[in-house]
Design an enzyme around this catalytic site. Structure first.
Site, mmCIF file in Angstrom:
data_model
loop_
_atom_site.group_PDB
_atom_site.id
_atom_site.type_symbol
_atom_site.label_atom_id
_atom_site.label_comp_id
_atom_site.label_asym_id
_atom_site.label_seq_id
_atom_site.Cartn_x
_atom_site.Cartn_y
_atom_site.Cartn_z
ATOM 1 N N ARG A 70 -0.565 9.209 8.786
ATOM 2 C CA ARG A 70 -0.415 7.768 9.044
ATOM 3 C C ARG A 70 -0.133 6.998 7.767
ATOM 4 O O ARG A 70 -0.791 7.224 6.740
ATOM 5 C CB ARG A 70 -1.699 7.221 9.680
ATOM 6 C CG ARG A 70 -1.673 5.718 9.818
ATOM 7 C CD ARG A 70 -2.851 5.210 10.597
ATOM 8 N NE ARG A 70 -4.105 5.297 9.904
ATOM 9 C CZ ARG A 70 -4.537 4.435 8.976
ATOM 10 N NH1 ARG A 70 -3.758 3.423 8.600
ATOM 11 N NH2 ARG A 70 -5.718 4.578 8.426
ATOM 12 N N GLU A 102 0.859 -1.187 0.000
ATOM 13 C CA GLU A 102 0.000 0.000 0.000
ATOM 14 C C GLU A 102 0.888 1.227 0.000
ATOM 15 O O GLU A 102 2.119 1.121 0.074
ATOM 16 C CB GLU A 102 -0.927 -0.014 1.230
ATOM 17 C CG GLU A 102 -1.969 -1.124 1.172
ATOM 18 C CD GLU A 102 -2.915 -1.152 2.354
ATOM 19 O OE1 GLU A 102 -2.701 -0.398 3.317
ATOM 20 O OE2 GLU A 102 -3.867 -1.938 2.309
ATOM 21 N N HIS A 119 -11.108 9.828 7.051
ATOM 22 C CA HIS A 119 -10.861 8.404 7.274
ATOM 23 C C HIS A 119 -10.245 8.114 8.634
ATOM 24 O O HIS A 119 -10.593 7.125 9.273
ATOM 25 C CB HIS A 119 -9.912 7.929 6.169
ATOM 26 C CG HIS A 119 -9.533 6.497 6.240
ATOM 27 N ND1 HIS A 119 -10.450 5.473 6.140
ATOM 28 C CD2 HIS A 119 -8.323 5.891 6.374
ATOM 29 C CE1 HIS A 119 -9.819 4.307 6.206
ATOM 30 N NE2 HIS A 119 -8.535 4.538 6.379
ATOM 31 N N HIS A 129 -8.826 9.602 3.276
ATOM 32 C CA HIS A 129 -8.422 8.477 2.424
ATOM 33 C C HIS A 129 -8.663 8.900 0.977
ATOM 34 O O HIS A 129 -9.722 9.453 0.663
ATOM 35 C CB HIS A 129 -9.252 7.243 2.759
ATOM 36 C CG HIS A 129 -8.701 5.976 2.185
ATOM 37 N ND1 HIS A 129 -8.721 5.717 0.831
ATOM 38 C CD2 HIS A 129 -8.096 4.913 2.766
ATOM 39 C CE1 HIS A 129 -8.161 4.533 0.616
ATOM 40 N NE2 HIS A 129 -7.767 4.025 1.776
ATOM 41 N N ARG A 188 -0.411 8.805 1.610
ATOM 42 C CA ARG A 188 -1.821 9.159 1.449
ATOM 43 C C ARG A 188 -2.094 10.651 1.358
ATOM 44 O O ARG A 188 -2.957 11.087 0.610
ATOM 45 C CB ARG A 188 -2.564 8.641 2.671
ATOM 46 C CG ARG A 188 -3.577 7.651 2.318
ATOM 47 C CD ARG A 188 -4.178 7.077 3.547
ATOM 48 N NE ARG A 188 -4.253 5.645 3.332
ATOM 49 C CZ ARG A 188 -4.715 4.810 4.221
ATOM 50 N NH1 ARG A 188 -5.113 5.244 5.398
ATOM 51 N NH2 ARG A 188 -4.783 3.536 3.948
HETATM 52 C C1 SIN Z 1 -7.356 0.659 3.150
HETATM 53 O O1 SIN Z 1 -7.633 -0.511 2.961
HETATM 54 O O2 SIN Z 1 -7.031 1.415 2.248
HETATM 55 C C2 SIN Z 1 -7.472 1.214 4.535
HETATM 56 C C3 SIN Z 1 -6.386 0.719 5.374
HETATM 57 C C4 SIN Z 1 -5.862 1.802 6.241
HETATM 58 O O3 SIN Z 1 -6.509 2.824 6.423
HETATM 59 O O4 SIN Z 1 -4.745 1.658 6.734
#
Ligand code: SIN
Length: 525
Positions: A376, A118, A341, A234, A280
């Site tokens: 985060r 991610e 988020h 998010h 993010r």
């Molecule tokens: C996601 O699946 O994008 C959310 C996971 C997160 O907020 O760390």
């Protein structure tokens, strides 16, 4: 009014609260206050997974460094290292409880479970249960909690405040039952696991987000709050104005999803070397800018090139949900928009979850441990819940039950019912202010206006609070409004742009070492 005597009182039934309950229950008596409805809270909606150093090709230093880069220089290195180094043992513990993580059957896999990637992560290090990790973890933990003889679950009470004594120590929580009857739960130790404050905003990634009630309950006892200005948006919530909020996991980009503007142009590679997998804050800001540039209310997330089999294997929940909304994600790009988020700020704690108030602990999103800094990194949140709930349990076990003798402070409440429509209207206006002036981009003038508008809303609510019998809705709104005001004060106080706090009136990092912001409720006096 009833007064019960409890030992460890845990408020909140998400991952942090459940882990703490399970880990302390063999040593101390536990009372777990959790909402009756399972879809309340954020944990069960977490899709992506849990970040931890599990692959033989990964190492602690790399996870620490990625977290610090994502946190834009503001992370507390001791908290980051503590979390990262305790991550693998926490995952082992979850596996021992039976969480059904997705296996990786490929012969060259270095770890038996599939690890996805991610934003912000330089390596594959996210263990997951397909695209519904939060749900899988919650179901497993709930089953163990329900079976534990030393855990008493109360799901008919809502905490509206904490009880303190003349020594300034936390002594438990004040709660209301569904009939509005007040219950005072006296406890030796109290742990808040009540979630974040994304509900201060109009559009969120989960349907029933917390509004910072737990943060404010702690602050009412004098606890310090930290880094409130860092509210994470998010990048990819499903753009579906008629539907309920639904997250499109960052793992979708981790497995190759591409962001396009409404003209079909990819925009992230020109902005960051990690393109769609930039941290993010960078991606959310880029989407926000792209929407304004193209005059659109969304962008697109395209995964058609991954093919039907891969999409179905990795993202069955997202595929099914979108299909239910009339969207075939194997054939059409997904319309997405940033949404509130995660709150990186909260009650400041040490590495055991202890707040600055004696006998009061905070774990999970309600806390600010220093791990996330100004932004985060993806999938570090469930990791933090696990690691800090376990270290909090160890600290509570060492401490044992304590008896306090100082006098409890009295609590007064009016006698009329508050009009729910009036409360709802004030809540909507608060959300509107926060979403327009204190969101992805905030400016000095907008923040000053927000401070005035929120102050006016609080003045409008104050007479109702003075005369009305306390209800959960009234207490929650009063707490949310004051937390919103503290958030604006923290944002006004940061004279720089860093991580999630982007203010074009001071667009660069400030001089000297970055500092966390610290604030008390007395700032509103
Ligand atoms: C996601 O699946 O994008 C959310 C996971 C997160 O907020 O760390």
């Amino acid at each position: 009014m009833t007064q019960g005597n409890h030992d460890v009182l845990i408020i909140g039934g998400g991952v942090a609260g459940l882990v703490l309950a399970l880990e302390i229950a063999d040593r101390r008596r536990v009372t777990l206050l959790r909402p009756a409805s399972d879809d309340l809270g954020a944990s069960r909606w977490a899709q992506g997974g849990i970040a931890a150093v599990l692959s033989p090709g990964d190492d602690f230093d790399a996870h620490v460094a990625d977290t610090q880069v994502a946190g834009d220089g503001l992370c507390d290195e001791a908290a980051v290292r503590f979390t990262v180094e305790n991550g693998p043992a926490a995952i082992e513990w979850l596996l021992s409880l039976g969480v059904p993580f997705t296996p990786d059957p490929s012969p060259d896999a270095g770890y038996p479970y599939h690890l996805t990637r991610e934003g912000g992560h330089g390596a594959r290090r996210i263990i997951h249960a397909a695209d519904a990790t939060g749900l899988a973890v919650m179901e497993t933990l709930q089953a163990h909690v329900a079976a534990h003889p030393a855990i008493r679950i109360l799901d008919d009470l809502t905490a509206i405040g904490l009880i303190d004594d003349t020594a300034g120590h936390c002594r438990g929580a004040r709660c209301l039952d569904s009939q509005g009857k007040l219950h005072e739960l006296l406890a030796s130790d109290t742990a808040l696991a009540t979630g974040g404050a994304s509900g201060l905003y109009r559009h969120t990634t989960s349907p029933h987000p917390a509004c910072g009630e737990g943060m404010l309950m702690g602050a009412e006892l004098g606890a310090e709050l930290m880094n409130l200005e860092f509210q994470q948006f998010h990048p990819t919530c499903l753009f579906d104005p008629q539907g309920t909020p639904f997250l499109i996991s960052e793992a979708v980009r981790g497995e190759g999803g591409r962001l396009l503007n409404v003209r079909g142009e990819r925009f992230m590679p020109a902005l960051h070397p990690r393109a769609e997998l930039a941290p993010r804050d960078v991606v959310a800001r880029a989407i926000d800018a792209e929407m304004q540039r193209t005059g659109s209310d969304h962008v697109l997330l395209d995964i058609r090139h991954l093919g039907e089999a891969t999409i179905h294997h990795h993202f069955p929940t997202i595929q099914a949900y979108c299909a239910g909304r009339g969207l075939d994600i194997t054939r059409e790009p997904i319309p997405v928009v940033p949404a509130a988020h995660y709150s990186c700020g909260g009650l400041s704690t040490d590495l055991t979850g202890a707040t600055t108030v004696a006998n009061l602990y905070a774990i999970g999103e309600v806390a600010c441990t220093g791990l996330h800094g100004a932004n985060r990194m993806a999938s570090n949140s469930l990791l933090e819940c696990l690691v800090f709930a376990r270290s909090c349990a160890a600290a509570l076990a060492r401490r044992g039950e304590v008896t306090e003798s100082a006098t409890l402070r009295p609590f007064g409440a009016g006698s009329q019912e508050a009009d729910p429509r009036a409360l709802d209207e004030i809540r909507q206006r608060m959300r509107q202010v926060m979403s327009t002036r204190v969101a992805i981009v905030r400016r000095d003038a907008g923040l000053a206006e927000a401070a005035e508008e929120l102050d006016a809303l609080q003045r409008e609510l104050a007479p109702i609070v003075d005369v009305s019998a306390t209800s959960a809705a009234l207490a929650g709104l009063w707490q949310a409004l004051r937390l919103a005001r503290l958030t604006v004060a923290s944002a006004l106080g940061r004279r720089e742009s860093r991580g999630l706090h982007y203010n074009p009136d001071c667009p660069d990092h400030g001089p000297g070492l970055p500092r966390p912001s610290r604030i008390h409720l007395s700032a509103l006096d």
